[in-house]
Design a protein around this motif. Sequence first.
Motif, PDB file in Angstrom:
ATOM      1  N   ASP A  78       0.834  -1.207   0.000  1.00 27.28           N
ATOM      2  CA  ASP A  78       0.000   0.000   0.000  1.00 27.28           C
ATOM      3  C   ASP A  78       0.868   1.256   0.000  1.00 27.28           C
ATOM      4  O   ASP A  78       0.379   2.359   0.202  1.00 27.28           O
ATOM      5  CB  ASP A  78      -0.982   0.001   1.178  1.00 27.28           C
ATOM      6  CG  ASP A  78      -0.294  -0.006   2.530  1.00 27.28           C
ATOM      7  OD1 ASP A  78       0.959  -0.062   2.578  1.00 27.28           O
ATOM      8  OD2 ASP A  78      -0.999   0.036   3.543  1.00 27.28           O
ATOM      9  N   LEU A  83       2.278   3.910  -6.685  1.00 30.11           N
ATOM     10  CA  LEU A  83       1.114   4.516  -6.013  1.00 30.11           C
ATOM     11  C   LEU A  83       1.306   6.024  -5.829  1.00 30.11           C
ATOM     12  O   LEU A  83       0.364   6.794  -6.027  1.00 30.11           O
ATOM     13  CB  LEU A  83       0.867   3.851  -4.660  1.00 30.11           C
ATOM     14  CG  LEU A  83       0.149   2.515  -4.689  1.00 30.11           C
ATOM     15  CD1 LEU A  83       0.284   1.796  -3.352  1.00 30.11           C
ATOM     16  CD2 LEU A  83      -1.313   2.686  -5.054  1.00 30.11           C
ATOM     17  N   GLU A  84       2.519   6.425  -5.459  1.00 30.74           N
ATOM     18  CA  GLU A  84       2.803   7.867  -5.322  1.00 30.74           C
ATOM     19  C   GLU A  84       2.590   8.579  -6.650  1.00 30.74           C
ATOM     20  O   GLU A  84       1.993   9.657  -6.702  1.00 30.74           O
ATOM     21  CB  GLU A  84       4.236   8.092  -4.841  1.00 30.74           C
ATOM     22  CG  GLU A  84       4.449   7.849  -3.387  1.00 30.74           C
ATOM     23  CD  GLU A  84       5.882   8.147  -2.959  1.00 30.74           C
ATOM     24  OE1 GLU A  84       6.701   8.601  -3.807  1.00 30.74           O
ATOM     25  OE2 GLU A  84       6.188   7.928  -1.784  1.00 30.74           O
ATOM     26  N   ASP A  87      -1.129   8.896  -7.354  1.00 30.27           N
ATOM     27  CA  ASP A  87      -1.747   9.930  -6.530  1.00 30.27           C
ATOM     28  C   ASP A  87      -1.419  11.333  -7.046  1.00 30.27           C
ATOM     29  O   ASP A  87      -2.280  12.209  -7.076  1.00 30.27           O
ATOM     30  CB  ASP A  87      -1.323   9.788  -5.065  1.00 30.27           C
ATOM     31  CG  ASP A  87      -1.981   8.604  -4.384  1.00 30.27           C
ATOM     32  OD1 ASP A  87      -3.025   8.118  -4.879  1.00 30.27           O
ATOM     33  OD2 ASP A  87      -1.448   8.157  -3.351  1.00 30.27           O
ATOM     34  N   GLU A  88      -0.176  11.554  -7.460  1.00 27.60           N
ATOM     35  CA  GLU A  88       0.213  12.852  -8.024  1.00 27.60           C
ATOM     36  C   GLU A  88      -0.524  13.141  -9.321  1.00 27.60           C
ATOM     37  O   GLU A  88      -1.038  14.242  -9.526  1.00 27.60           O
ATOM     38  CB  GLU A  88       1.719  12.891  -8.272  1.00 27.60           C
ATOM     39  CG  GLU A  88       2.548  13.053  -7.032  1.00 27.60           C
ATOM     40  CD  GLU A  88       4.036  13.080  -7.346  1.00 27.60           C
ATOM     41  OE1 GLU A  88       4.419  13.458  -8.477  1.00 27.60           O
ATOM     42  OE2 GLU A  88       4.819  12.706  -6.457  1.00 27.60           O
ATOM     43  N   SER A  90      -3.343  11.997 -10.376  1.00 23.37           N
ATOM     44  CA  SER A  90      -4.796  12.135 -10.222  1.00 23.37           C
ATOM     45  C   SER A  90      -5.156  13.306  -9.304  1.00 23.37           C
ATOM     46  O   SER A  90      -6.327  13.457  -8.947  1.00 23.37           O
ATOM     47  CB  SER A  90      -5.395  10.837  -9.675  1.00 23.37           C
ATOM     48  OG  SER A  90      -4.893  10.572  -8.380  1.00 23.37           O
ATOM     49  N   TYR A  91      -4.154  14.113  -8.951  1.00 25.18           N
ATOM     50  CA  TYR A  91      -4.366  15.248  -8.035  1.00 25.18           C
ATOM     51  C   TYR A  91      -5.027  14.817  -6.734  1.00 25.18           C
ATOM     52  O   TYR A  91      -5.783  15.561  -6.118  1.00 25.18           O
ATOM     53  CB  TYR A  91      -5.179  16.358  -8.692  1.00 25.18           C
ATOM     54  CG  TYR A  91      -4.432  17.112  -9.759  1.00 25.18           C
ATOM     55  CD1 TYR A  91      -3.227  17.748  -9.480  1.00 25.18           C
ATOM     56  CD2 TYR A  91      -4.930  17.197 -11.053  1.00 25.18           C
ATOM     57  CE1 TYR A  91      -2.541  18.442 -10.463  1.00 25.18           C
ATOM     58  CE2 TYR A  91      -4.247  17.892 -12.043  1.00 25.18           C
ATOM     59  CZ  TYR A  91      -3.050  18.507 -11.732  1.00 25.18           C
ATOM     60  OH  TYR A  91      -2.379  19.196 -12.712  1.00 25.18           O
ATOM     61  N   GLY A  92      -4.776  13.563  -6.317  1.00 23.13           N
ATOM     62  CA  GLY A  92      -5.234  13.087  -5.023  1.00 23.13           C
ATOM     63  C   GLY A  92      -6.716  12.782  -4.906  1.00 23.13           C
ATOM     64  O   GLY A  92      -7.227  12.616  -3.799  1.00 23.13           O
ATOM     65  N   PHE A  94      -8.204  10.169  -5.316  1.00 21.74           N
ATOM     66  CA  PHE A  94      -8.420   8.829  -4.759  1.00 21.74           C
ATOM     67  C   PHE A  94      -7.781   8.681  -3.380  1.00 21.74           C
ATOM     68  O   PHE A  94      -7.696   7.577  -2.848  1.00 21.74           O
ATOM     69  CB  PHE A  94      -7.851   7.759  -5.704  1.00 21.74           C
ATOM     70  CG  PHE A  94      -8.493   7.735  -7.052  1.00 21.74           C
ATOM     71  CD1 PHE A  94      -9.693   7.076  -7.259  1.00 21.74           C
ATOM     72  CD2 PHE A  94      -7.899   8.384  -8.134  1.00 21.74           C
ATOM     73  CE1 PHE A  94     -10.292   7.051  -8.510  1.00 21.74           C
ATOM     74  CE2 PHE A  94      -8.487   8.359  -9.386  1.00 21.74           C
ATOM     75  CZ  PHE A  94      -9.690   7.706  -9.577  1.00 21.74           C
ATOM     76  N   ASP A  95      -7.328   9.779  -2.791  1.00 22.01           N
ATOM     77  CA  ASP A  95      -6.619   9.719  -1.507  1.00 22.01           C
ATOM     78  C   ASP A  95      -7.436   9.087  -0.391  1.00 22.01           C
ATOM     79  O   ASP A  95      -6.881   8.449   0.498  1.00 22.01           O
ATOM     80  CB  ASP A  95      -6.165  11.112  -1.066  1.00 22.01           C
ATOM     81  CG  ASP A  95      -4.929  11.582  -1.816  1.00 22.01           C
ATOM     82  OD1 ASP A  95      -4.361  10.795  -2.593  1.00 22.01           O
ATOM     83  OD2 ASP A  95      -4.538  12.756  -1.620  1.00 22.01           O
ATOM     84  N   ASP A  96      -8.732   9.257  -0.389  1.00 20.72           N
ATOM     85  CA  ASP A  96      -9.571   8.723   0.690  1.00 20.72           C
ATOM     86  C   ASP A  96      -9.867   7.234   0.530  1.00 20.72           C
ATOM     87  O   ASP A  96     -10.480   6.631   1.407  1.00 20.72           O
ATOM     88  CB  ASP A  96     -10.898   9.485   0.769  1.00 20.72           C
ATOM     89  CG  ASP A  96     -10.694  10.935   1.195  1.00 20.72           C
ATOM     90  OD1 ASP A  96      -9.640  11.234   1.794  1.00 20.72           O
ATOM     91  OD2 ASP A  96     -11.580  11.757   0.926  1.00 20.72           O
ATOM     92  N   LYS A  99      -6.023   1.944  -1.526  1.00 20.30           N
ATOM     93  CA  LYS A  99      -5.558   1.376  -2.791  1.00 20.30           C
ATOM     94  C   LYS A  99      -4.400   0.422  -2.527  1.00 20.30           C
ATOM     95  O   LYS A  99      -3.629   0.613  -1.606  1.00 20.30           O
ATOM     96  CB  LYS A  99      -5.070   2.482  -3.722  1.00 20.30           C
ATOM     97  CG  LYS A  99      -6.084   3.522  -4.063  1.00 20.30           C
ATOM     98  CD  LYS A  99      -5.479   4.637  -4.900  1.00 20.30           C
ATOM     99  CE  LYS A  99      -4.449   5.477  -4.220  1.00 20.30           C
ATOM    100  NZ  LYS A  99      -4.849   6.215  -3.049  1.00 20.30           N
TER     101      LYS A  99
END
Length: 126
Positions: A78, A83-84, A87-88, A90-92, A94-96, A99
């Motif tokens: 995880d 993954l980093e 996240d970058e 997708s501008y975060g 999906f942060d919540d 994944k």
Amino acid sequence: MTEKYTRWDPIMDLPNNLFFYEMYFKKGKQVVLLKQSDLVDRCLKIEFNNPLAYRIVIESGRMKTLDNPSIYTFCKTDASKFLEWFDEESYGIFDDLLKYHYMVCTSDNIIDVITLQDPEVSWINL
């Protein structure tokens, strides 16, 4: 960042000499088929439901990754650079969501998939 993977054992008694056979998408699922050289009509089928991202790289293009002692045939984490990056990019948004990055290392390719749920794994006959 040191990537730490854990062994992911979807099926017991997996052979070590699996190779990438085929990948396709069907009804929201990414399907990866792996074969063993001495089994002509049998494949290991891995189905990822609604994957968020994936990549396939030939094994020799991931030599640094293969030097990691926590890399196995099937891995899960995880926290990874993939993954980093996701996240970058997708501008975060999906942060919540929790994944996971799954890595499938075969004799000829490394397949990385980011998804929200565990894949379904089974042996199938062709």
